[in-house]
Design a protein around this motif. Sequence first.
Motif, PDB file in Angstrom:
ATOM      1  N   VAL A  62       1.397   0.771  -4.452  1.00  0.00           N
ATOM      2  CA  VAL A  62       0.460   0.383  -3.433  1.00  0.00           C
ATOM      3  C   VAL A  62       1.213  -0.010  -2.118  1.00  0.00           C
ATOM      4  N   LEU A  63       2.417  -0.428  -2.414  1.00  0.00           N
ATOM      5  CA  LEU A  63       3.406  -0.580  -1.157  1.00  0.00           C
ATOM      6  C   LEU A  63       4.633   0.007  -1.102  1.00  0.00           C
ATOM      7  N   SER A  64       5.016   0.640   0.002  1.00  0.00           N
ATOM      8  CA  SER A  64       6.219   1.323   0.277  1.00  0.00           C
ATOM      9  C   SER A  64       7.151   0.491   1.236  1.00  0.00           C
ATOM     10  N   SER A  65       6.606   0.152   2.414  1.00  0.00           N
ATOM     11  CA  SER A  65       7.251  -0.222   3.331  1.00  0.00           C
ATOM     12  C   SER A  65       6.623  -1.646   3.873  1.00  0.00           C
ATOM     13  N   ALA A  66       7.339  -2.661   4.345  1.00  0.00           N
ATOM     14  CA  ALA A  66       6.799  -3.995   5.000  1.00  0.00           C
ATOM     15  C   ALA A  66       7.870  -4.373   5.687  1.00  0.00           C
ATOM     16  N   GLN A 115       0.587   2.538  11.714  1.00  0.00           N
ATOM     17  CA  GLN A 115       1.210   3.660  11.999  1.00  0.00           C
ATOM     18  C   GLN A 115       2.670   4.011  11.221  1.00  0.00           C
ATOM     19  N   ARG A 116       3.633   2.920  11.731  1.00  0.00           N
ATOM     20  CA  ARG A 116       5.028   3.167  11.516  1.00  0.00           C
ATOM     21  C   ARG A 116       5.320   3.342   9.946  1.00  0.00           C
ATOM     22  N   ALA A 117       4.334   2.533   8.795  1.00  0.00           N
ATOM     23  CA  ALA A 117       4.651   2.537   7.634  1.00  0.00           C
ATOM     24  C   ALA A 117       3.430   3.897   6.989  1.00  0.00           C
TER      25      ALA A 117
END
Lengths: 409, 409
Positions: B296-300, B340-342
């Motif tokens: 569920v999470l790739s980048s932050a 958008q970025r992630a």
Amino acid sequence: MKTSILAVGTELLFGQTVNTNATFLSDKLNHMGFDVMYHFVVGDNPLRLKEKLSEAFLDTDLVILTGGLGPTQDDLTKEMVSELMGRDLYLDEKVMEQLMGFFEKRGRKMAENNVKQAFLPEGCTPFYNASGTAPGFALSVDGKTAICLPGPPRELKWLWDNGVRAYLEQFMDKKMFYRVIRTIGIGESDLETLLMPVIDGQTDPTVATYAKEGECTLRVASQRDTIEEAEAAVDEMIERIDALAGDFIYSYDDEELKEVVVRILKEKGLKITSAESCTGGLFPAAITDVAGASDVLSSAYITYSNESKIKEVNVPAELIDEYGVVSPQVAEAMARGALQRAGADIAVSVTGYAGPEADPGHKAGEAYIGYAMGDQTGHYAVNTSRNERKWNRNYILLRMLRAVYLLIR
Amino acid sequence: MKTSILAVGTELLFGQTVNTNATFLSDKLNHMGFDVMYHFVVGDNPLRLKEKLSEAFLDTDLVILTGGLGPTQDDLTKEMVSELMGRDLYLDEKVMEQLMGFFEKRGRKMAENNVKQAFLPEGCTPFYNASGTAPGFALSVDGKTAICLPGPPRELKWLWDNGVRAYLEQFMDKKMFYRVIRTIGIGESDLETLLMPVIDGQTDPTVATYAKEGECTLRVASQRDTIEEAEAAVDEMIERIDALAGDFIYSYDDEELKEVVVRILKEKGLKITSAESCTGGLFPAAITDVAGASDVLSSAYITYSNESKIKEVNVPAELIDEYGVVSPQVAEAMARGALQRAGADIAVSVTGYAGPEADPGHKAGEAYIGYAMGDQTGHYAVNTSRNERKWNRNYILLRMLRAVYLLIR
């Protein structure tokens, strides 16, 4: 003065909440030279509450009760204390006003059961509570003193700072001074063996070692007639400890490693950044937990997936293909990439398996911590050989902080 | 069966460590239908240890002792228990082997004081410890049972799962079943007032409310002859609670909000990202604390400074100039930019003052939480009106999780 802490609340006996109030109060009381001899916890049960309170009064003169002052039916601490100590309850006008103000301010209707909180025992010293609805109070009868404080830790702490501490000063006899020394990189029994020459048969100052996950701490305490004498005795002992175990010590004032790191970064005017996989944000969360962190941290990156490591901190895809994503090479590339991307002075990174699972051929708790500073780049390997996710994440965080500490100290 | 928990360790009375073992054991024991009546804490003091142990045996038949089994001089639990219960100590060959193996495996020399740990009381049931050096044991004499477990929480938990739990099953009489319901968005006394019709005069199932920072929890428990009966009674009660307070409930199984959020994100195949100022990484740290978060999470992004907000998540500089960096407009722009970025499906953001200080014209605890999902963008304003950094950060984290929960539930 001999002291007990008696926490009231079935939720504690159900294991739903942790008794952090006892920890907070014990620390503060010890600082003031009170001798905390017992913690008790009882449920919201009037009889057992009275039983344990009288029991506590048998060999301690001060009992601090926490919890059971709320508005609900099962909150009975105040009633039982008054009963045991032979005092009636009266309606305290000031508390009543505050209660009404409290609910007005929040635009909430005051529930009927809240009125209960405005009653206090005759002859008590009230501690008016601006941080919540339950007032605290101290009641002294025949040389025995009970102090009742609300259970919510935030309210208890507020009342400690705004009344309780000042009230207790009348009881201080001998003055205690202590310092907590923090070490990392040595186990408890090795440390004790190392310090045996200074610990053995020591009465004052006392030196106690205790282990926390990943680190080990020393408490050096002295009780003398004046704070100055006590402090001098403690510092003299610390010099002897320093001579034996100085290499492992990172704080002489119970600073946490994250506090030490932020302090040094500030002193040296250095900016830090991070790129994390398995710790997923714990590093910047730790740094920014210290007030004023904005001087030392501007950007940080959570790069949890492979794509994210490539996209966010320019890890070459070939590196991941060749060495695997959990590798020293990728850790170093993450640190290098984060350093450039953030324009910081130091970068720390981690790639690893928090657990409970790990990819084939790897174990949970395997991680690589990378660092970059100027044109210096390096890494540390971590292998906890545990599959406990939480423990691994916190241990790896500590190792990341240590990696930074060793770079900047 | 009536049970006490007796923790041994001066560090607890000094307020250096929190008694989380009592919490862990209480939770487990309640699950098994044991009636935990008291927690006691005493220091590393042989006499007081024996005193409180005999006291605990007066009105409880099972006493679980934690701590004081270590290798150091002041570890005396085993010795005192054996003395009080009239048993001698013997050298347990198997423990001795394990100890030698333990140090061999780690390539460390075994300190002489470690041998102490290989001694156990005659006639006890040993709990061999593969997670550390101190074995635990159970000793039953004349219908009173003492169980001694090491203090380090990880070792204690390991022994619970590997011996203690199975040993205790012989004592189970009535079967208890309970569920913990978690709510958010309502205070304790409002919740109790709301539930009065079902709580009032309730004997079984019992319904207990308790407040945690920022949320409020309900424990519905029943003790019957069979687990099935108890479970049925609990679930019937929960239906009645649901009818009165359903809007505030986010878990019927004591799931934490972060667990609920990750579960729903997984179920719906959604990816989340975040851009944080004042919480500095707490959000992704919470998400990745849940195993399997990689789905569920790739980048932050931690965007702590103004520049970082502009550079990392494309917040227009004019927006910061016009509305200030702590503003709804900037919060929403951060969420939109992070999304958008992630390339994620949902983004949550926060800009605010964790405290203790805030910029002129603002208060610590003022924050704006932004969110973006598809082409939907919005924000929540937070005002804790507190200057406690830690509290504010955790409260804001909870509000970020709630913002996401309300989007995806």
